[in-house]
Structure formats: structure tokens, C-alpha cells
Design a protein around this motif. Sequence first.
Motif, PDB file in Angstrom:
ATOM      1  N   ILE A 179     -42.002  31.690 -32.173  1.00 48.29           N
ATOM      2  CA  ILE A 179     -41.441  30.345 -32.253  1.00 48.29           C
ATOM      3  C   ILE A 179     -42.564  29.317 -32.213  1.00 48.29           C
ATOM      4  CG2 ILE A 179     -39.827  28.718 -31.215  1.00 48.29           C
ATOM      5  CD1 ILE A 179     -38.553  31.249 -32.375  1.00 48.29           C
ATOM      6  N   GLN A 180     -42.555  28.423 -33.190  1.00 54.51           N
ATOM      7  CA  GLN A 180     -43.562  27.375 -33.293  1.00 54.51           C
ATOM      8  C   GLN A 180     -42.905  26.008 -33.137  1.00 54.51           C
ATOM      9  OE1 GLN A 180     -46.666  28.074 -33.411  1.00 54.51           O
ATOM     10  NE2 GLN A 180     -46.761  30.190 -34.151  1.00 54.51           N
ATOM     11  N   PRO A 181     -43.674  24.987 -32.758  1.00 52.70           N
ATOM     12  CA  PRO A 181     -43.073  23.656 -32.549  1.00 52.70           C
ATOM     13  C   PRO A 181     -42.373  23.102 -33.790  1.00 52.70           C
ATOM     14  CG  PRO A 181     -45.267  23.735 -31.589  1.00 52.70           C
ATOM     15  CD  PRO A 181     -45.095  25.013 -32.341  1.00 52.70           C
ATOM     16  N   TYR A 182     -42.921  23.381 -34.977  1.00 50.76           N
ATOM     17  CA  TYR A 182     -42.319  22.811 -36.188  1.00 50.76           C
ATOM     18  C   TYR A 182     -41.016  23.492 -36.573  1.00 50.76           C
ATOM     19  CZ  TYR A 182     -44.480  26.833 -38.565  1.00 50.76           C
ATOM     20  OH  TYR A 182     -44.841  28.092 -38.957  1.00 50.76           O
ATOM     21  N   PHE A 183     -40.644  24.577 -35.886  1.00 48.37           N
ATOM     22  CA  PHE A 183     -39.393  25.273 -36.206  1.00 48.37           C
ATOM     23  C   PHE A 183     -38.167  24.399 -35.945  1.00 48.37           C
ATOM     24  CE2 PHE A 183     -40.541  30.071 -36.075  1.00 48.37           C
ATOM     25  CZ  PHE A 183     -41.461  29.849 -37.092  1.00 48.37           C
ATOM     26  N   LYS A 184     -38.318  23.365 -35.134  1.00 50.96           N
ATOM     27  CA  LYS A 184     -37.156  22.490 -34.881  1.00 50.96           C
ATOM     28  C   LYS A 184     -36.755  21.710 -36.126  1.00 50.96           C
ATOM     29  CE  LYS A 184     -39.996  18.890 -32.661  1.00 50.96           C
ATOM     30  NZ  LYS A 184     -41.233  19.662 -32.442  1.00 50.96           N
ATOM     31  N   HIS A 185     -37.616  21.742 -37.156  1.00 48.48           N
ATOM     32  CA  HIS A 185     -37.312  21.099 -38.432  1.00 48.48           C
ATOM     33  C   HIS A 185     -37.077  22.135 -39.528  1.00 48.48           C
ATOM     34  CE1 HIS A 185     -38.550  17.477 -36.434  1.00 48.48           C
ATOM     35  NE2 HIS A 185     -39.810  17.871 -36.328  1.00 48.48           N
ATOM     36  N   ILE A 186     -36.775  23.368 -39.147  1.00 49.55           N
ATOM     37  CA  ILE A 186     -36.723  24.450 -40.132  1.00 49.55           C
ATOM     38  C   ILE A 186     -35.589  24.261 -41.133  1.00 49.55           C
ATOM     39  CG2 ILE A 186     -35.227  26.031 -38.827  1.00 49.55           C
ATOM     40  CD1 ILE A 186     -37.115  28.294 -39.718  1.00 49.55           C
ATOM     41  N   ARG A 224     -27.464  29.128 -39.447  1.00 47.15           N
ATOM     42  CA  ARG A 224     -27.575  28.775 -38.027  1.00 47.15           C
ATOM     43  C   ARG A 224     -28.876  29.309 -37.431  1.00 47.15           C
ATOM     44  NH1 ARG A 224     -22.720  27.529 -35.569  1.00 47.15           N
ATOM     45  NH2 ARG A 224     -24.064  27.020 -33.789  1.00 47.15           N
ATOM     46  N   PHE A 225     -29.971  28.824 -37.916  1.00 42.70           N
ATOM     47  CA  PHE A 225     -31.281  29.344 -37.523  1.00 42.70           C
ATOM     48  C   PHE A 225     -31.461  29.311 -36.007  1.00 42.70           C
ATOM     49  CE2 PHE A 225     -32.264  27.858 -41.897  1.00 42.70           C
ATOM     50  CZ  PHE A 225     -32.739  29.049 -42.410  1.00 42.70           C
ATOM     51  N   GLU A 262     -35.957  23.846 -30.244  1.00 36.58           N
ATOM     52  CA  GLU A 262     -35.360  22.661 -29.617  1.00 36.58           C
ATOM     53  C   GLU A 262     -35.144  22.889 -28.124  1.00 36.58           C
ATOM     54  OE1 GLU A 262     -31.878  21.994 -31.944  1.00 36.58           O
ATOM     55  OE2 GLU A 262     -32.918  20.685 -33.389  1.00 36.58           O
ATOM     56  N   MET A 263     -34.784  24.136 -27.761  1.00 39.71           N
ATOM     57  CA  MET A 263     -34.611  24.453 -26.342  1.00 39.71           C
ATOM     58  C   MET A 263     -35.930  24.280 -25.590  1.00 39.71           C
ATOM     59  SD  MET A 263     -35.339  27.150 -24.019  1.00 39.71           S
ATOM     60  CE  MET A 263     -35.442  28.643 -24.992  1.00 39.71           C
ATOM     61  N   ILE A 264     -37.025  24.772 -26.157  1.00 36.89           N
ATOM     62  CA  ILE A 264     -38.333  24.615 -25.527  1.00 36.89           C
ATOM     63  C   ILE A 264     -38.667  23.133 -25.379  1.00 36.89           C
ATOM     64  CG2 ILE A 264     -40.808  24.989 -25.867  1.00 36.89           C
ATOM     65  CD1 ILE A 264     -40.073  27.653 -27.224  1.00 36.89           C
ATOM     66  N   GLY A 301     -38.616  21.161 -21.765  1.00 37.52           N
ATOM     67  CA  GLY A 301     -39.951  20.728 -21.350  1.00 37.52           C
ATOM     68  C   GLY A 301     -40.903  21.864 -21.058  1.00 37.52           C
ATOM     69  N   PHE A 302     -40.700  23.015 -21.715  1.00 36.18           N
ATOM     70  CA  PHE A 302     -41.586  24.167 -21.498  1.00 36.18           C
ATOM     71  C   PHE A 302     -42.864  24.020 -22.329  1.00 36.18           C
ATOM     72  CE2 PHE A 302     -37.586  26.950 -20.724  1.00 36.18           C
ATOM     73  CZ  PHE A 302     -37.457  26.412 -19.441  1.00 36.18           C
ATOM     74  N   HIS A 303     -43.583  22.918 -22.187  1.00 34.71           N
ATOM     75  CA  HIS A 303     -44.789  22.705 -22.979  1.00 34.71           C
ATOM     76  C   HIS A 303     -45.604  21.576 -22.356  1.00 34.71           C
ATOM     77  CE1 HIS A 303     -43.094  18.962 -24.516  1.00 34.71           C
ATOM     78  NE2 HIS A 303     -41.961  19.621 -24.762  1.00 34.71           N
ATOM     79  N   ASN A 304     -46.854  21.501 -22.776  1.00 32.86           N
ATOM     80  CA  ASN A 304     -47.719  20.357 -22.488  1.00 32.86           C
ATOM     81  C   ASN A 304     -48.208  19.825 -23.824  1.00 32.86           C
ATOM     82  OD1 ASN A 304     -47.564  20.629 -19.699  1.00 32.86           O
ATOM     83  ND2 ASN A 304     -49.301  22.033 -19.618  1.00 32.86           N
ATOM     84  N   ARG A 305     -48.083  18.540 -24.061  1.00 34.80           N
ATOM     85  CA  ARG A 305     -48.513  17.990 -25.334  1.00 34.80           C
ATOM     86  C   ARG A 305     -49.142  16.615 -25.136  1.00 34.80           C
ATOM     87  NH1 ARG A 305     -42.775  16.466 -28.342  1.00 34.80           N
ATOM     88  NH2 ARG A 305     -42.081  14.896 -26.844  1.00 34.80           N
TER      89      ARG A 305
END
Length: 454
Positions: free
Chosen positions: A14-21, A88-89, A96-98, A102-106
Motif C-alpha cells: 500500500i502506497q500513499p497515492y493509492f487513495k487516488h487509485i 471497490r479497490f 485512506e485508513m492509514i 494517522g499511521f504516518h509521519n509526513r
Amino acid sequence: MSLKEIPIFKGTRIQPYFKHIDFMFAGVFSIIFLVYRVYQLIQGYQSKYQTFEVAEVYYYFKPHFLYLVIGCLVIFIVAKLIAQLLFRFKEKDLAEMIETQGFHNRTVTQKRTEFLDIDIKKTEYDYYPTLFYKRGRKKFILHIKKDGSRFQDHYLELESIIEPMFNCELVEKKHIGRYLRYEFMPLKYKKRIVMNGQQKNNIVDYDTKIYITRQIVWDFVKAPHALITGITGGGKTYFLFYIIRELFRRKAEIRLLDPKVSDLSFMKRVIGADKVADTKGQILKQLREANEEMESRFRLMNESEAYKIGNDFRNFDLKPFFIVFDEVTAFTSTLDKKDLQEMNDYLINIIMKGRQAGVFMFLTAQRPDADVIKGNVRDQLGLRVSLGNLSSDGYRMTFGQTDKDFQPIHESDIGRGYITILGQYNDPVLFDAPLMEQYDFVEDVKQILNKKDD
């Protein structure tokens, strides 16, 4: 850990850009349409004009410009709807769940362009979880790396987020090296048994396996004794009818104890008044006779020359003997101290010793009070089921201490609840009990009993 357990191919990371898949999916089809139509227009231009002049190209393409824009927009919208409704990717949902959990630092930096007076935001991720998704035929698998971050405690309990999010159920949770492997099954694949009068009612000899759903099977020898709890109207009685029906198919001797004189008392007209008890004296008598039956079976097996270590009632052609005790906790409220002690002695003795002799206890209760079903006794109950919504204390008294995050069950989902089976589902899993709305239980049981007598 064996080599087979090492997760070499863990699926898609899972990559950050997947929320726009879904936008990417729709954009690919729009670009394909645009390239194809432009290619067709170029072919048409070349067949009409021999030379390449800017003015001619402009006037040739100008009438098609609006068509290309509208066509690309329509293709984009249709493809995006298909992505949302059909595909339904899950990769998008997980990204989006990540993001929302908030399971990240950016780090977000803002830059001003040199030629245009606008600001551009640029996001760089200093930390993003190592989460893999793999789709199966009727399941999906997540691998998440135990990386020691401050989010690791959440990763260890990820099912509490994933189950309600995807309307699925945790099937298996396993630690494999530095990864935690989750296996989930969407609830739509959990096939419910529907009793509509067309099921086989033939007699089955020496079969100890009863299908609770199309996937969940209860072997009452490997997981002896049962406890069914649930609220009024949760489907407890219909589930009990289904189990009784399946036991009759297996030539079981059944004794029905109904202290509330309600749902099971009418069975006197079907199986005989001597096998149904609904008064205090009759119920204690049935429990005493069941205990005596168990002891006599032990003597029969031990005194037989054919007895070997590990033999049970099946090796001596003995039928399974079931005591179905409905609303056991309601009965205890009517007993004095002496009768309560007598009842508890019978229950404990049968539950602790009855499996080998083929004598089994099947208890139901709205609330399994610890005074009646003590912890050491409850732990010996191989099948435990709750139907409908229970309180946290109700779940604890049914299943013992568990970290399960129980999903709320809607009142319209009659027959839905949680189940554990010793050795198979040690943690509670969501299930749907057999549906019996269009089913004549009494007539079906009569036909089964007639076949058993033949």
C-alpha cells in the motif's frame, strides 16, 4: 518457522497515492480513449491532405475538439463509477485508513513558483507503514510489518478496524517473523443454511459432524457439550430446533428439559412424555438418569474384553445421549440450596466425564450466570454460541476472557451472533444460524423418527 510460512510474496504494498487509485483507473481509460481518437483523426487527416500545414490541421481538428473533451469526460465518469461500485479497490480504502488513522509521519512544504504567483504544496512521507494486501478467491490477506514504531500496538489489533470497515471477519491471525499476517473472509461468502423443508431428512449413522453454516462444522465428539446464550428474539430457540433435528438424524437419544414450559414441552406429543421434563422433580430425575446412564456405559466399556485405550462409545455401538437443558439459569432460581447442589453435581459430572461415554450436555440461557456455569465448567463446553447483542459481561460469561471487539448486531439480523468451537475457532467469530422461517420443525422430526424406526 518453516520455509512455507515465510511470506515471500505478500501482495501489493500500500502506497500513499493509492487513495487516488480510482481517479488513476478512470484517467487511464480516458487517456486511452483520447489517444485512440486522436490517432483516428490523424489517419483521417493524412488520407485527405498530402501536406502538413498548421492552418489546415487547426481547421480539421477544431470541430472535433468539443467531442474529444466530452468523450473523455464521459469515459472518466463511467470508469470511476465502475471502480467505485464494482471493483471497490481495497487498496484505496486501506490507504485512506492509514491516512485517517494517522499511521504516518509526513512533512508538507509550501513553495512559490518562479513564473506564476501561486503556491504549490509538496508532501513528503518520513514514515509510512509497510502494509501488503493480497486478494484471494473468498478471502483477502494483510501482512503488516512489526517495525517498533509508536503505531505498533494498533497494528497488533488491526482486526478491530478492518472487520467493520470491510464487513468481514478475521479467520486467522499469525505472527510470521517480523510480519503479522491477517486473513479475513467477507461475510457475503459465509453461506447460511436455509431450512425450507427440502433438506434431506435421511438417517446418518455414526456421523458426529453437524453443519452450523456451509463452512462451520461442529463435531460434538471432538468439541463436546454446548452453551447457547442470547437475548429474547435473537433466534436461540430456532437454533436449538435445528440442532435437535440434526441429532435425531444421527439416532441420538435426546432428553428435553424445559423448566419454562414453553418451546420444548410440546415435544411430548412427538417423542413421548417420558423424554421431556418441565417440572422440578422431572428435570432432576432426568439429570439423575443421564448421570446413571453415563456411569453404566463406563462400566460396560471397561468390563468389555474388546476395550482398548482411546475407545469411546462409538466402538461399542452406543448411541449419543444428549440432555438439552433450555433456560438452565431460569430453573436455578426456583431451587433451594440442596436441589441446586444436586443439579450442579449432575451437570459438572456429565460435562467433565461424559464425552467418552457419549453423554453430552446442551445448555441454553439468556445470561450464563457464573453461579450456575462456573468458569472451569464453561471451559469444558466445546461449542459456545451467543445470538443477538449481549452486554460485555454476557460475552465474557459466554466466551471467557477474550480481546475480541464484538460488532453490534442489528435487531433485524435474527440468528446472527458469535460462535467458538474448541480446536477450530478458539476466538469468537461472527456467523448466521440456520434460517428456519419457512420450515415445519414438528413434521420434519416426525418423518425422521419414522425412518429411524423402520
